[in-house]
Motif scaffolding. Structure first.
Motif, PDB file in Angstrom:
ATOM      1  N   GLY A  46    -111.388 -21.842  52.688  1.00 19.88           N
ATOM      2  CA  GLY A  46    -110.538 -23.035  52.803  1.00 19.88           C
ATOM      3  C   GLY A  46    -109.098 -22.598  52.604  1.00 19.88           C
ATOM      4  N   HIS A  47    -108.622 -22.746  51.370  1.00 19.65           N
ATOM      5  CA  HIS A  47    -107.284 -22.259  51.061  1.00 19.65           C
ATOM      6  C   HIS A  47    -107.307 -20.765  50.827  1.00 19.65           C
ATOM      7  CE1 HIS A  47    -104.511 -25.688  50.521  1.00 19.65           C
ATOM      8  NE2 HIS A  47    -105.604 -26.390  50.324  1.00 19.65           N
TER       9      HIS A  47
ATOM     10  N   LYS B  25    -115.547 -21.721  50.496  1.00 18.84           N
ATOM     11  CA  LYS B  25    -116.309 -22.932  50.201  1.00 18.84           C
ATOM     12  C   LYS B  25    -117.786 -22.633  49.982  1.00 18.84           C
ATOM     13  CE  LYS B  25    -112.784 -25.656  50.804  1.00 18.84           C
ATOM     14  NZ  LYS B  25    -112.172 -26.207  49.587  1.00 18.84           N
TER      15      LYS B  25
ATOM     16  N   HIS C   8    -106.738 -31.497  43.812  1.00 18.03           N
ATOM     17  CA  HIS C   8    -106.658 -30.649  45.010  1.00 18.03           C
ATOM     18  C   HIS C   8    -105.471 -29.695  45.057  1.00 18.03           C
ATOM     19  CE1 HIS C   8    -109.604 -32.165  48.226  1.00 18.03           C
ATOM     20  NE2 HIS C   8    -110.000 -32.680  47.093  1.00 18.03           N
ATOM     21  N   HIS C   9    -104.278 -30.197  44.782  1.00 10.94           N
ATOM     22  CA  HIS C   9    -103.105 -29.364  45.052  1.00 10.94           C
ATOM     23  C   HIS C   9    -102.153 -29.306  43.870  1.00 10.94           C
ATOM     24  CE1 HIS C   9    -104.721 -30.104  49.048  1.00 10.94           C
ATOM     25  NE2 HIS C   9    -104.183 -28.963  49.368  1.00 10.94           N
TER      26      HIS C   9
ATOM     27  N   HIS D  91    -104.236 -36.525  49.629  1.00  7.32           N
ATOM     28  CA  HIS D  91    -104.888 -35.228  49.772  1.00  7.32           C
ATOM     29  C   HIS D  91    -103.922 -34.095  49.432  1.00  7.32           C
ATOM     30  CE1 HIS D  91    -107.022 -31.989  52.296  1.00  7.32           C
ATOM     31  NE2 HIS D  91    -107.444 -31.988  51.066  1.00  7.32           N
TER      32      HIS D  91
ATOM     33  N   LEU E 214    -106.420 -22.720  58.892  1.00  5.66           N
ATOM     34  CA  LEU E 214    -106.110 -23.812  57.962  1.00  5.66           C
ATOM     35  C   LEU E 214    -104.772 -23.586  57.262  1.00  5.66           C
ATOM     36  CD1 LEU E 214    -109.569 -24.482  56.219  1.00  5.66           C
ATOM     37  CD2 LEU E 214    -108.598 -25.636  58.203  1.00  5.66           C
ATOM     38  N   HIS E 215    -104.773 -22.669  56.301  1.00 11.24           N
ATOM     39  CA  HIS E 215    -103.602 -22.544  55.429  1.00 11.24           C
ATOM     40  C   HIS E 215    -102.965 -21.167  55.554  1.00 11.24           C
ATOM     41  CE1 HIS E 215    -104.691 -26.283  53.468  1.00 11.24           C
ATOM     42  NE2 HIS E 215    -105.935 -25.860  53.438  1.00 11.24           N
TER      43      HIS E 215
ATOM     44  N   HIS F 156    -104.021 -28.831  59.817  1.00 13.23           N
ATOM     45  CA  HIS F 156    -104.345 -28.947  58.398  1.00 13.23           C
ATOM     46  C   HIS F 156    -103.165 -28.439  57.564  1.00 13.23           C
ATOM     47  CE1 HIS F 156    -106.653 -29.681  54.927  1.00 13.23           C
ATOM     48  NE2 HIS F 156    -106.884 -28.424  54.633  1.00 13.23           N
TER      49      HIS F 156
ATOM     50  N   HIS G 127    -109.492 -26.418  45.389  1.00 13.23           N
ATOM     51  CA  HIS G 127    -108.878 -26.533  46.700  1.00 13.23           C
ATOM     52  C   HIS G 127    -107.684 -25.593  46.696  1.00 13.23           C
ATOM     53  CE1 HIS G 127    -111.347 -29.862  48.259  1.00 13.23           C
ATOM     54  NE2 HIS G 127    -111.647 -29.916  46.982  1.00 13.23           N
TER      55      HIS G 127
HETATM   56  S1  RUQ Z   1    -107.576 -28.805  51.340  1.00 14.63           S
HETATM   57  S2  RUQ Z   1    -109.304 -26.464  52.778  1.00 14.63           S
HETATM   58 CU1  RUQ Z   1    -108.062 -30.234  49.796  1.00 14.63          CU
HETATM   59 CU2  RUQ Z   1    -105.896 -28.410  50.520  1.00 14.63          CU
HETATM   60 CU3  RUQ Z   1    -107.342 -27.417  52.827  1.00 14.63          CU
END
Ligand code: RUQ
Ligand code: CUA
Length: 663
Positions: A460-461, A482, A133-134, A182, A410-411, A344, A523
């Motif tokens: 999303g991001h 997404k 994810h990150h 996450h 979100l971000h 988020h 992500h």
């Molecule tokens: S997330 S769509 Cu897995 Cu960083 Cu925010």
């Protein structure tokens, strides 16, 4: 000759330039005139689309100025994508076996890494997938330094480290006390630590189980400060520590920098501590977790926490040094600030002054001020404590402003010019707004919505060029959507995600290009200047083991190839070069334990060979200079035609040999 050639080139360029100018001037659009306009017209492109194509184009043989390091969701891999061309350059497998690189396909160095990444906290022997994810690129002075990148496994609470010399994974650490993780990944400004926190809190009991009725009592979250070895980039587990957290669901996180250096920020949702149970007459989890108007931004003084850990004020849990919640509160390491409804993203501005939080269920982003936070801590300006005794900073005392950006923020990313860009999931849009005076914006222009760009769809991001560092430069933005819905032809029921490239150099954001992501669901993504990847190599020193990046003890030189047998243990010392393996015939007996050490003795960039044995599930990539050891049991008799899997030369098809497993 050379001068003449160059002169010719210059003339061509001048002609092209003048021609280009005249297109714009004469046609005032794409209706007629020069050849570029003709092409656009023939292809049915509007002026904006044609401009987008030119802005996103990277000519054949030219390099992109930026590179995205993209997570790959449940493909378990990372991806390198050039910007602005949006061309996929490479897959880097981390948690999931992958055939091109031979990762996890044969008991070699990659298998060692996958094995080490499966600790006994799991219910199965070996995990063969992950959910990346990150990514967190290493930093020096708050800017990317091109040395390493870390990536979490959201599914299993693990973290992998990729060396940006050969772009291969060197370590997977299955982090104790975390089952899942996450968005809690970030690297501190001088790569002291890579942080990873838990997502769902877990029981702290010895057998890992506690009834959900004991949630508040027995379940806990953890903030993990993984010490980075300054030489190798690997995580030094013994010098790492964790801070115990209340059983909220810890989510996105970011490191303070400059004005907020020394602090870490983690947001959370489900401070209601809902546990679901909808089939037993209980409240559905998502509803239970959205009851309150506020959740808690966690503020951690990690520099102080490192001292507390060093002073031994920890207890050992599953081999990890843990600063208990009680100690964290007593030592002043952990504070909360209220943040609006089910937040988020939490993102720190390039100067470190502002911490932007997007509340999924709130149309505003809330902007906290680092100095105000520090002042509230120093003066104990609290509005209360949570159920676990953590002081809550007075909301009004730490918030610099709020901006109504739209639905589902979100971000946030930054351009280094005082502006911020927030993804709006529900609106399928990007909002641009101004930060405050500390980012160089006039007081009257501060915290204002400046522009909104529709994207396709459900973003999303988002990422801007170096937009989460002190060096954010405001060139490009990529929306990581997404859904792709109607953007591509129907190609079956599983659709790609959709990346969209946006120009942010102009006051109004401008959409330039789409890129289908037909291999995973990314992500978070970071965008680094290609010029920062100074450590990258394209040839290993002769005889290198990628696991250690040092000379392999089993490296084989030309002329020293051999087969050694001790009892039923057979070691083959093999070399590969265009266009043969030596030895090219290997004779073993059924039941033997065979290890084939293959050295690619080439020292030419891109002279990669592969080594594959049909029927034995073995495939390795042998990059120039690389040594790979493949260990297997010769369980099946037969004549197996091993071969090179890379089309390396005119005689590539002849680059094969025999593994004879005699009865
Ligand atoms: S997330 S769509 Cu897995 Cu960083 Cu925010
Ligand atoms: Cu080596 Cu094909």
């Amino acid at each position: 000759m050379r001068t003449k050639g160059r002169l010719g080139l210059i003339i061509v360029m001048v002609v092209a330039l003048v021609g280009g100018l005249s297109i714009g001037r004469l046609s005032g659009g794409l209706g007629g005139g020069g050849s570029l306009a003709d092409i656009a017209q023939k292809r049915g492109l509007t002026q904006t689309e044609a401009e987008g194509a030119l802005k996103a184009f990277t000519a054949p043989g030219k390099y992109d100025p930026y590179m995205m390091v993209s997570s790959g969701g449940h493909s378990g891999s990372l991806y390198l994508i050039g910007v602005p061309s949006m061309r996929l350059l490479k897959t880097i497998p981390v948690f999931t076996p992958e055939s091109w690189s031979g990762y996890g396909q044969g008991a070699d160095w990659s298998q060692t890494i996958l094995d080490q990444g499966s600790s006994d906290k799991q219910a199965v022997d070996e995990l063969t997938w992950g959910d990346t994810h990150h990514p967190g690129l290493s930093e020096t002075g708050g800017a990317y330094d091109g040395r390493w990148v870390y990536i979490n496994d959201r599914a299993n609470g693990r973290i992998g480290m990729v060396d940006l010399r050969d772009f291969k994974v060197k370590q997977i650490w299955d982090v104790p006390n975390l089952q899942t993780s996450h968005g809690g990944v970030f690297v501190t400004p001088n790569s002291e630590y890579v942080h990873i926190s838990s997502m769902q809190p877990m029981p702290t009991t010895a057998n890992g189980y506690a009834p959900l009725s004991d949630y508040a009592k027995s379940y806990r979250g953890y903030s993990t400060w993984s010490k980075i070895d300054p030489q190798t980039g690997k995580i030094n587990v013994a010098e790492s520590f964790q801070i115990e957290l209340p059983p909220y669901t810890q989510d996105l996180a970011d490191a303070g920098k400059l004005a907020s250096d020394g602090l870490g920020f983690i947001n959370s949702f489900n401070s209601e501590m809902a546990t679901g149970g909808n089939a037993d007459g209980g409240v559905p989890l998502e509803k239970g977790a959205s009851q309150k108007d506020y959740d808690f931004l966690h503020i951690i003084d990690w520099k102080k926490a490192a001292e507390v850990a060093k002073a031994g004020k920890t207890e050992l849990r599953n081999g990890m040094r843990v600063i208990t919640l009680q100690t964290a509160v007593a030592e002043g390491l952990l504070y909360f600030a209220r943040e609006p409804r089910s937040p988020h993203g939490v993102d720190v501005s390039p100067d470190g002054n502002y911490i932007v939080v997007g509340g999924k269920l709130d149309p505003n982003v809330t902007i906290f001020d680092a100095e105000l936070i520090k002042a509230a801590i120093a003066t104990k300006n609290f509005e209360g404590k949570d159920d676990f005794g953590v002081p809550i900073l007075k909301f009004e005392a730490v918030v610099a402003g709020q901006v109504k950006v739209g639905l589902g923020p979100l971000h946030t990313q930054f351009d280094g010019k005082g502006n911020a860009f927030t993804s709006l999931f529900l609106d399928s849009a990007v909002a641009k707004f101004s930060l405050g005076p500390k980012a160089g914006i006039k007081a009257e222009d501060s915290f204002k919505l400046l522009d909104t760009l529709k994207v396709n769809y459900n973003i999303g991001h988002l990422v801007t060029s170096e937009g989460d560092t002190v060096a954010a430069d405001g060139q490009y933005l990529v929306a990581l959507n997404k859904w792709s819905l109607d953007r591509y032809p129907v190609i079956g029921t599983l659709k790609p995600q959709n990346f969209q490239l946006v120009d942010i150099t102009t006051p109004k954001m401008e959409l330039l290009a789409d890129m289908p992501i037909g291999f995973a669901e990314p992500h978070y993504v970071q965008m680094i200047k290609t010029s920062r990847l100074v450590n990258a190599i394209d040839i290993y020193k002769a005889g290198t083991d990628p696991l250690t990046m040092a000379k392999s003890p089993v490296a084989t030189e030309a002329g020293k190839e051999r087969i050694e047998r001790v009892g039923t243990d057979v070691h083959v010392y093999m070399t590969a070069m265009r266009s043969h393996f030596t030895p090219d015939v290997i004779r073993v007996k059924r039941g033997d334990t065979v290890t084939i050490h293959v050295t690619n003795i080439e020292q030419t960039a891109d002279a990669t060979h592969g080594f594959a044995i049909p029927g034995y599930n073995i495939q390795a990539s042998l990059d120039p200079g690389e040594v790979v050891s493949l260990k297997f049991q010769a369980t099946k008799t037969g004549s197996f035609a091993f071969y090179c899997t890379e089309f390396c030369s005119a005689l590539h098809l002849e680059m094969q040999g025999w593994l004879l497993v005699e009865p």
